[in-house]
Design a protein around this motif. Structure first.
Motif, mmCIF file in Angstrom:
data_model
loop_
_atom_site.group_PDB
_atom_site.id
_atom_site.type_symbol
_atom_site.label_atom_id
_atom_site.label_comp_id
_atom_site.label_asym_id
_atom_site.label_seq_id
_atom_site.Cartn_x
_atom_site.Cartn_y
_atom_site.Cartn_z
ATOM 1 N N ASN A 292 0.827 -1.222 0.000
ATOM 2 C CA ASN A 292 0.000 0.000 0.000
ATOM 3 C C ASN A 292 0.852 1.260 0.000
ATOM 4 O O ASN A 292 0.339 2.360 0.205
ATOM 5 N N GLY A 293 2.168 1.095 -0.170
ATOM 6 C CA GLY A 293 3.050 2.253 -0.235
ATOM 7 C C GLY A 293 3.376 2.870 1.108
ATOM 8 O O GLY A 293 3.807 4.021 1.187
ATOM 9 N N ALA A 294 3.166 2.113 2.188
ATOM 10 C CA ALA A 294 3.431 2.618 3.538
ATOM 11 C C ALA A 294 4.551 1.811 4.180
ATOM 12 O O ALA A 294 4.789 0.658 3.829
ATOM 13 N N ALA A 295 5.201 2.432 5.134
ATOM 14 C CA ALA A 295 6.256 1.743 5.885
ATOM 15 C C ALA A 295 5.666 1.092 7.125
ATOM 16 O O ALA A 295 4.802 1.670 7.779
ATOM 17 N N PRO A 296 6.132 -0.117 7.468
ATOM 18 C CA PRO A 296 5.720 -0.718 8.733
ATOM 19 C C PRO A 296 6.168 0.167 9.906
ATOM 20 O O PRO A 296 7.043 1.028 9.748
ATOM 21 N N ALA A 297 5.592 -0.057 11.056
ATOM 22 C CA ALA A 297 5.864 0.750 12.258
ATOM 23 C C ALA A 297 7.354 0.922 12.508
ATOM 24 O O ALA A 297 8.144 0.005 12.288
ATOM 25 N N ASP A 298 7.734 2.082 12.973
ATOM 26 C CA ASP A 298 9.112 2.417 13.359
ATOM 27 C C ASP A 298 10.108 2.420 12.207
ATOM 28 O O ASP A 298 11.308 2.356 12.440
ATOM 29 N N THR A 299 9.625 2.439 10.969
ATOM 30 C CA THR A 299 10.522 2.509 9.816
ATOM 31 C C THR A 299 9.997 3.555 8.841
ATOM 32 O O THR A 299 8.880 4.036 8.976
ATOM 33 N N ARG A 300 10.826 3.861 7.866
ATOM 34 C CA ARG A 300 10.384 4.745 6.779
ATOM 35 C C ARG A 300 10.883 4.171 5.465
ATOM 36 O O ARG A 300 11.877 3.438 5.428
ATOM 37 N N LEU A 301 10.192 4.502 4.395
ATOM 38 C CA LEU A 301 10.557 4.013 3.074
ATOM 39 C C LEU A 301 11.646 4.884 2.464
ATOM 40 O O LEU A 301 11.754 6.075 2.772
#
Length: 163
Positions: A22-31
């Motif tokens: 969905n173009g989102a980063a999992p918790a505590d991370t960033r893309l």
């Protein structure tokens, strides 16, 4: 200190795959902002493989994280057999040649050495993919031969013993 700060590889869950798709980063991370870590069809394939393998063996996929940024992925690409796990990995093009994959595969080998289910880690690299071959060499993998892959053509076959 969070898990992201301590470890370079972090187990990738079905929830995480859904977020990435969905173009989102999992918790505590960033893309990575300037390139994708993998095309959507590759993420879908990896999510499917991870779910199939994960029914009997976990972990089966990991995020490669550097300073909280997801820079790549690593996963089992087929079900473990007789103590052997076969891995594949990739990195965002904008994060190549920075040592991230070398360190991540080293961390994966450390995990494998602590897991009594694993005695051997194997991987394949394209014969032209010198950078990926160097990653494996730096981590003690031995080139054991070559084969023709139906999708990738000629590949080098590698193994690292962990017992």
């Amino acid at each position: 200190m969070s898990n992201v700060e301590k470890n370079m590889i972090i187990e990738l869950t079905a929830y995480d795959f859904a977020a990435l798709l969905n173009g989102a980063a999992p918790a505590d991370t960033r893309l990575v902002s300037d390139s994708a870590i993998a095309p959507p069809e590759v993420l879908e394939m990896l999510a499917r493989i991870a779910a199939e393998i994960g029914a009997d063996f976990t972990p089966s996929a990991w995020l490669i994280v550097e300073d909280g940024e997801i820079v790549g992925l690593c996963s089992l690409i087929r079900a473990p057999e007789n103590g052997e796990i076969h891995i594949g990995y990739g990195i965002a093009p904008s994060r190549e040649r920075r040592g991230y994959v070398t360190r991540a595969i080293g961390e994966l080998l450390e995990w494998a050495r602590r897991d009594p289910r694993v005695t051997l880690v194997s991987a394949d690299t394209g014969v032209e993919n010198i950078a990926s071959q160097r990653v494996l060499e730096r981590n003690g993998f031995i080139r054991i031969g070559e084969r023709i892959d139906p999708e990738d053509g000629r590949v080098n076959c590698w193994q690292a013993s962990v017992d």
